[in-house]
Design an enzyme around this catalytic site. Sequence first.
Site, PDB file in Angstrom:
ATOM      1  N   GLY A  46       0.961  -1.213  -0.026  1.00 19.14           N
ATOM      2  CA  GLY A  46       0.129   0.074  -0.038  1.00 19.14           C
ATOM      3  C   GLY A  46       0.948   1.489  -0.023  1.00 19.14           C
ATOM      4  O   GLY A  46       1.987   1.417   0.528  1.00 19.14           O
ATOM      5  N   GLN A  51       3.300  10.010   0.449  1.00 18.44           N
ATOM      6  CA  GLN A  51       4.617   9.003   0.842  1.00 18.44           C
ATOM      7  C   GLN A  51       5.685   9.650  -0.689  1.00 18.44           C
ATOM      8  O   GLN A  51       6.844   9.251  -0.505  1.00 18.44           O
ATOM      9  CB  GLN A  51       4.629   7.900   0.985  1.00 18.44           C
ATOM     10  CG  GLN A  51       3.879   7.452   2.232  1.00 18.44           C
ATOM     11  CD  GLN A  51       3.440   5.883   2.337  1.00 18.44           C
ATOM     12  OE1 GLN A  51       2.612   5.170   1.913  1.00 18.44           O
ATOM     13  NE2 GLN A  51       4.681   5.346   2.945  1.00 18.44           N
ATOM     14  N   CYS A  94       6.056  -0.052   7.142  1.00 16.87           N
ATOM     15  CA  CYS A  94       5.736   1.332   6.418  1.00 16.87           C
ATOM     16  C   CYS A  94       7.019   1.440   5.469  1.00 16.87           C
ATOM     17  O   CYS A  94       8.015   1.642   6.082  1.00 16.87           O
ATOM     18  CB  CYS A  94       5.332   2.401   7.123  1.00 16.87           C
ATOM     19  SG  CYS A  94       4.886   3.658   6.296  1.00 16.87           S
ATOM     20  N   LEU A  95       6.723   1.680   4.204  1.00 11.61           N
ATOM     21  CA  LEU A  95       7.797   2.031   3.283  1.00 11.61           C
ATOM     22  C   LEU A  95       8.587   3.386   3.962  1.00 11.61           C
ATOM     23  O   LEU A  95       9.715   3.609   3.325  1.00 11.61           O
ATOM     24  CB  LEU A  95       7.226   2.287   1.873  1.00 11.61           C
ATOM     25  CG  LEU A  95       6.775   0.886   1.256  1.00 11.61           C
ATOM     26  CD1 LEU A  95       6.176   1.392  -0.090  1.00 11.61           C
ATOM     27  CD2 LEU A  95       8.002  -0.050   1.012  1.00 11.61           C
ATOM     28  N   HIS A 136      -4.204   1.771   7.999  1.00  9.76           N
ATOM     29  CA  HIS A 136      -2.737   2.312   7.986  1.00  9.76           C
ATOM     30  C   HIS A 136      -2.621   3.545   7.014  1.00  9.76           C
ATOM     31  O   HIS A 136      -1.934   4.509   7.068  1.00  9.76           O
ATOM     32  CB  HIS A 136      -2.044   1.197   7.818  1.00  9.76           C
ATOM     33  CG  HIS A 136      -0.357   1.474   7.519  1.00  9.76           C
ATOM     34  ND1 HIS A 136       0.470   1.033   8.319  1.00  9.76           N
ATOM     35  CD2 HIS A 136       0.207   2.098   6.548  1.00  9.76           C
ATOM     36  CE1 HIS A 136       1.726   1.504   7.908  1.00  9.76           C
ATOM     37  NE2 HIS A 136       1.498   2.247   6.995  1.00  9.76           N
ATOM     38  N   GLU A 137      -3.180   3.107   5.610  1.00  7.67           N
ATOM     39  CA  GLU A 137      -2.661   4.256   4.576  1.00  7.67           C
ATOM     40  C   GLU A 137      -3.512   5.444   5.085  1.00  7.67           C
ATOM     41  O   GLU A 137      -3.068   6.576   4.461  1.00  7.67           O
ATOM     42  CB  GLU A 137      -3.303   3.497   3.198  1.00  7.67           C
ATOM     43  CG  GLU A 137      -2.314   2.348   2.900  1.00  7.67           C
ATOM     44  CD  GLU A 137      -0.783   2.653   2.761  1.00  7.67           C
ATOM     45  OE1 GLU A 137      -0.402   3.722   2.821  1.00  7.67           O
ATOM     46  OE2 GLU A 137      -0.181   1.506   3.105  1.00  7.67           O
ATOM     47  N   HIS A 140      -1.995   8.018   6.898  1.00  6.79           N
ATOM     48  CA  HIS A 140      -1.003   8.761   6.107  1.00  6.79           C
ATOM     49  C   HIS A 140      -1.732  10.078   5.687  1.00  6.79           C
ATOM     50  O   HIS A 140      -0.806  11.132   5.672  1.00  6.79           O
ATOM     51  CB  HIS A 140      -0.451   7.995   5.053  1.00  6.79           C
ATOM     52  CG  HIS A 140       0.945   7.133   5.443  1.00  6.79           C
ATOM     53  ND1 HIS A 140       1.793   7.453   5.864  1.00  6.79           N
ATOM     54  CD2 HIS A 140       0.719   5.610   5.016  1.00  6.79           C
ATOM     55  CE1 HIS A 140       2.648   6.536   5.879  1.00  6.79           C
ATOM     56  NE2 HIS A 140       2.219   5.325   5.533  1.00  6.79           N
TER      57      HIS A 140
HETATM   58 NI    NI Z   1       2.958   3.260   5.403  1.00  9.09          NI
END
Ligand code: NI
Length: 172
Positions: A46, A51, A94-95, A136-137, A140
């Site tokens: 995701g 990001q 998380c990236l 989670h997304e 962000h």
């Molecule tokens: Ni993340």
Amino acid sequence: MAIRDILVVPDARLKTVSAPVAVVDDSLRALMDDMLETMYAAPGIGLAAIQVGEPVRVIVMDLDHRDGERTPRYFVNPEILWASEETQPYEEGCLSVPDIYDEVERPAQVKLRYVNYRGETIEEDAEGIFAVCIQHEMDHLDGVLFIDHLSRLKRDRAVSKVKKATREADAA
Ligand code: NI
């Protein structure tokens, strides 16, 4: 399509509250295409637009691509209409916080409304990994990272680890 750079903590842009999208047009679809390529290349399941430095309420996701087949999903202006009282713990990563994993407790089921790649409004129920990932997304989009759900000690330790790894990678 292009692979974009992914912002990593402690980049202050990750704390941005992203703005709603007015219309799903070709330029937004181009952003979603870039986000998807970036996510697959990382690899991740995701990615939120902030990001890659774009402060708009857009998420891409593919929960199955690790099994080979690509089934991309796009969420524009997602909203949670309902969340279950029941919660479930899940080990998240998380990236933007590379190589850090920890357990976060979130509602086990949510009901969503969002606009898709074609500009259609969809309502959908989510549970399991889908419920975890979309929550989670969506965090962000409000400038919240999964480590913000952890204790201050764990959060500070995670950010220090990423900073150290980034420094070492830059020096190498
Ligand atoms: Ni993340």
